[in-house]
Design a protein around this motif. Structure first.
Motif, mmCIF file in Angstrom:
data_model
loop_
_atom_site.group_PDB
_atom_site.id
_atom_site.type_symbol
_atom_site.label_atom_id
_atom_site.label_comp_id
_atom_site.label_asym_id
_atom_site.label_seq_id
_atom_site.Cartn_x
_atom_site.Cartn_y
_atom_site.Cartn_z
ATOM 1 N N GLN A 69 0.823 -1.206 0.000
ATOM 2 C CA GLN A 69 0.000 0.000 0.000
ATOM 3 C C GLN A 69 0.862 1.264 0.000
ATOM 4 O O GLN A 69 0.491 2.286 -0.592
ATOM 5 C CB GLN A 69 -0.944 0.003 1.208
ATOM 6 C CG GLN A 69 -1.939 -1.154 1.235
ATOM 7 C CD GLN A 69 -2.732 -1.279 -0.058
ATOM 8 O OE1 GLN A 69 -3.293 -0.285 -0.556
ATOM 9 N NE2 GLN A 69 -2.764 -2.485 -0.604
ATOM 10 N N VAL A 70 2.022 1.199 0.640
ATOM 11 C CA VAL A 70 2.893 2.380 0.664
ATOM 12 C C VAL A 70 3.464 2.667 -0.720
ATOM 13 O O VAL A 70 3.813 3.815 -1.033
ATOM 14 C CB VAL A 70 4.028 2.220 1.696
ATOM 15 C CG1 VAL A 70 3.466 1.986 3.083
ATOM 16 C CG2 VAL A 70 4.992 1.120 1.311
ATOM 17 N N LEU A 71 3.557 1.635 -1.562
ATOM 18 C CA LEU A 71 4.049 1.850 -2.924
ATOM 19 C C LEU A 71 3.034 2.630 -3.751
ATOM 20 O O LEU A 71 3.406 3.477 -4.574
ATOM 21 C CB LEU A 71 4.368 0.515 -3.597
ATOM 22 C CG LEU A 71 5.472 -0.331 -2.948
ATOM 23 C CD1 LEU A 71 5.723 -1.578 -3.782
ATOM 24 C CD2 LEU A 71 6.759 0.485 -2.793
ATOM 25 N N TYR A 72 1.758 2.338 -3.555
ATOM 26 C CA TYR A 72 0.725 3.122 -4.235
ATOM 27 C C TYR A 72 0.819 4.594 -3.826
ATOM 28 O O TYR A 72 0.675 5.509 -4.649
ATOM 29 C CB TYR A 72 -0.666 2.584 -3.896
ATOM 30 C CG TYR A 72 -0.974 1.225 -4.485
ATOM 31 C CD1 TYR A 72 -1.221 1.083 -5.843
ATOM 32 C CD2 TYR A 72 -1.014 0.096 -3.687
ATOM 33 C CE1 TYR A 72 -1.514 -0.156 -6.387
ATOM 34 C CE2 TYR A 72 -1.306 -1.152 -4.220
ATOM 35 C CZ TYR A 72 -1.550 -1.280 -5.574
ATOM 36 O OH TYR A 72 -1.835 -2.505 -6.119
ATOM 37 N N ALA A 114 6.154 -3.707 -8.733
ATOM 38 C CA ALA A 114 6.373 -4.163 -7.354
ATOM 39 C C ALA A 114 5.087 -4.218 -6.554
ATOM 40 O O ALA A 114 4.995 -4.953 -5.559
ATOM 41 C CB ALA A 114 7.388 -3.258 -6.660
ATOM 42 N N CYS A 115 4.070 -3.478 -6.979
ATOM 43 C CA CYS A 115 2.768 -3.561 -6.306
ATOM 44 C C CYS A 115 2.152 -4.956 -6.462
ATOM 45 O O CYS A 115 1.207 -5.307 -5.737
ATOM 46 C CB CYS A 115 1.819 -2.499 -6.860
ATOM 47 S SG CYS A 115 2.194 -0.816 -6.301
ATOM 48 N N ALA A 165 12.416 -4.323 -2.700
ATOM 49 C CA ALA A 165 13.009 -4.628 -1.394
ATOM 50 C C ALA A 165 12.030 -4.392 -0.261
ATOM 51 O O ALA A 165 11.880 -5.231 0.632
ATOM 52 C CB ALA A 165 14.273 -3.795 -1.195
ATOM 53 N N ILE A 166 11.346 -3.251 -0.271
ATOM 54 C CA ILE A 166 10.446 -2.979 0.855
ATOM 55 C C ILE A 166 9.139 -3.753 0.718
ATOM 56 O O ILE A 166 8.538 -4.139 1.726
ATOM 57 C CB ILE A 166 10.195 -1.470 1.029
ATOM 58 C CG1 ILE A 166 9.532 -0.842 -0.182
ATOM 59 C CG2 ILE A 166 11.498 -0.755 1.355
ATOM 60 C CD1 ILE A 166 9.161 0.626 0.021
ATOM 61 N N ILE A 196 5.431 3.917 7.034
ATOM 62 C CA ILE A 196 6.372 2.817 7.254
ATOM 63 C C ILE A 196 7.093 3.053 8.583
ATOM 64 O O ILE A 196 7.155 4.186 9.072
ATOM 65 C CB ILE A 196 7.409 2.701 6.121
ATOM 66 C CG1 ILE A 196 8.152 4.040 5.926
ATOM 67 C CG2 ILE A 196 6.741 2.267 4.825
ATOM 68 C CD1 ILE A 196 9.252 3.982 4.870
ATOM 69 N N PRO A 197 7.654 2.013 9.183
ATOM 70 C CA PRO A 197 8.401 2.212 10.431
ATOM 71 C C PRO A 197 9.566 3.188 10.224
ATOM 72 O O PRO A 197 10.237 3.167 9.180
ATOM 73 C CB PRO A 197 8.912 0.803 10.759
ATOM 74 C CG PRO A 197 7.996 -0.126 10.038
ATOM 75 C CD PRO A 197 7.587 0.585 8.790
#
Length: 491
Positions: A69-72, A114-115, A165-166, A196-197
């Motif tokens: 979701q962070v990639l979006y 990557a999504c 990677a993430i 993200i952390p």
């Protein structure tokens, strides 16, 4: 003057090093910023690694469907800021504004692929592989990973690695080229907004000291690199000797073969774009153009006419086809290689060495250069120029051309221009290069495919992008299970 900070632990912090280098606009020599440098940057790497390791232990247990979701979110932030990001790329790397925007699009495409990690990192399962026994293979993240990137694509190359990677659950450290750190500074403004952390993704500056610290740190498990072959070989050797998995993309000397049945107008336009795009400073730039059975010189004359009309200048100005090379040292080196070719017997069809752009007289400008009849048994034909220089040679048959293509030390790309399907099939089957182009001048794989490379153009097993990236950033675990009935709870 702005001294760039690192991004460590989710915060912008000053480097431990007080030593700096100037970040220069290659078109004007204006100082854009100062970047930390020197041995004390090792402490920055140590701090970034500790932060990434702590964040990784939290992130690895987040479900993959939530990790992507962070990639979006990142994709949206980059798309919203394409114009400003492209302007930074042009100012610090010298490429044209259109080339900078094209680079960003390639970065976005890797985020999009990557999504799909929830499907791409799926494992395997076989029930009753033996009587009453099930077996499965699962993929888990490797830990903290690092990326060491070159000057020629300040945004794109990072994204061959970072999103994969993430998405697969790793922590990440980026060490951008000290020549072009500003693009990544801007991208980290977007990363700072992601859910993200803190410390999962870190940015550290520096040169060889930072690189060696990354190669030696026991907590860093995987390293991605793109650059010259000597440095790629060093990265691979030292990284693997320290027990890390390494993917190291090296240099190239990309040949392009033009057969008599090729579409001359289309071919010459595409080839010129390949040779002189980004001022020839890309690992997929065409370098040696081999004309086969061109007795009437139609292909050579068409190339000359196409190339001589290209405009060199500042990349943010309208109508400019090609910007400067990255540094004054690069310009001097390329000029020296042009002279070496002449000394070895080549003819100069176009000489771009004495180029001055009004208003940018201090810039590192070279206009398009063409050397004809470059000697096949001398040094220049085997040397990566990494600048706006076309080497033209003639051969009698496609077999001769293939033999020459396969004799080189590099194996990044080889291209063929033809109207014959049989010739194309023969070439793609027999040419010893990782990326093959048929009527394509820059055989750059889309994000769904690995950016391949053979021989001295690549050190490692798994490349950047696509499934190869998913495999590189994960390690497989095989689980074999037996559940005897006597242990089963009765319902």
């Amino acid at each position: 003057m702005n001294i760039l900070k690192n991004y460590i632990g989710g915060e912008w912090i000053e480097s431990n090093s007080k030593e700096t280098l100037d970040v220069l606009n290659p078109a004007s020599q204006d100082i854009l910023a100062k970047v930390p440098f020197g041995p004390d940057t090792v402490k920055d790497v140590m701090s970034a690694t500790a932060s990434a390791s702590k964040a990784y232990n939290e992130w690895r247990n987040v479900p993959v469907i939530k990790r992507v979701q962070v990639l979006y979110q990142l994709k949206s932030l980059i798309e919203t800021n394409v114009e400003s990001l492209a302007e930074i790329i042009t100012k610090e790397s010298g490429k044209t504004f259109a080339e900078s925007k094209g680079e960003i699009q390639r970065a976005i495409e890797n985020i999009e692929v990557a999504c799909g990690t929830p499907m791409l990192m799926a494992g395997d399962f076989i029930e009753d592989i033996a009587s009453g026994i099930d077996e499965m293979m699962i993929r888990q993240p490797v830990g903290v990973c690092a990326c060491i990137t070159p000057f020629n694509f300040p945004s794109m190359i990072v994204f061959w690695f970072l999103p994969y990677a993430i998405a697969t659950g790793n922590g990440f450290i980026i060490k951008p080229s000290e020549k072009v750190p500003l693009t990544m500074m801007k991208i980290f403004e977007f990363i700072d907004q992601l859910d993200i952390p803190k410390g999962l993704v870190n940015l550290v500056h520096g040169g060889k000291d930072s690189v060696d610290a990354i190669l030696e740190h026991p907590e860093i498990k995987a390293i991605s690199f793109v650059g010259s072959t000597p440095v790629a070989r060093y990265i691979y050797s030292k990284g693997t000797s320290n027990g890390k998995r390494v993917q190291a993309q090296g240099g190239a000397k990309n040949p392009v073969v033009v057969l008599p049945d090729a579409d001359i107008e289309m071919s010459t336009r595409i080839i010129a774009d390949s040779v002189y795009g980004c001022a020839g400073q890309r690992c997929l730039a065409a370098s040696t153009i081999i004309t086969v059975d061109d007795q009437s010189r139609k292909i050579k004359e068409a190339l000359y006419e196409t190339v001589k009309g290209r405009t060199t200048g500042y990349g943010l100005d309208q109508g400019v086809d090609m910007g400067p090379v990255i540094t004054a040292d690069s310009k001097t080196r390329i000029e020296g290689l042009i002279q070496k070719g002449i000394d070895e017997g080549a003819n100069v069809l176009l000489d771009g060495r004495k180029t001055s752009i009004s208003g940018y007289e201090k810039g590192n400008f070279l206009a398009p250069t063409i050397l004809e009849n470059v000697a096949l048994d001398k040094e220049l034909i085997r040397t990566e120029i990494f600048g706006p220089v076309m080497s033209l040679i003639s051969m009698n048959t496609v077999e001769d051309a293939l033999s020459f293509v396969n004799s080189g030390n590099y194996g990044n790309m080889a291209c063929l221009f033809t109207g014959s399907g049989a010739s194309a099939r023969k070439f793609r089957n027999e040419a010893n290069a990782g990326n093959i182009g048929i009527n394509i001048g820059v055989a750059a794989p889309m994000a769904q495919f690995p950016f391949s490379g053979w021989k001295d153009s690549f050190f490692g097993d798994l490349h950047g992008q696509g499934k190869h990236a998913i495999e590189f950033f994960t390690q497989t675990k095989v689980v074999i299970e037996r559940w005897p009935k006597k242990w089963s709870r009765k319902f």
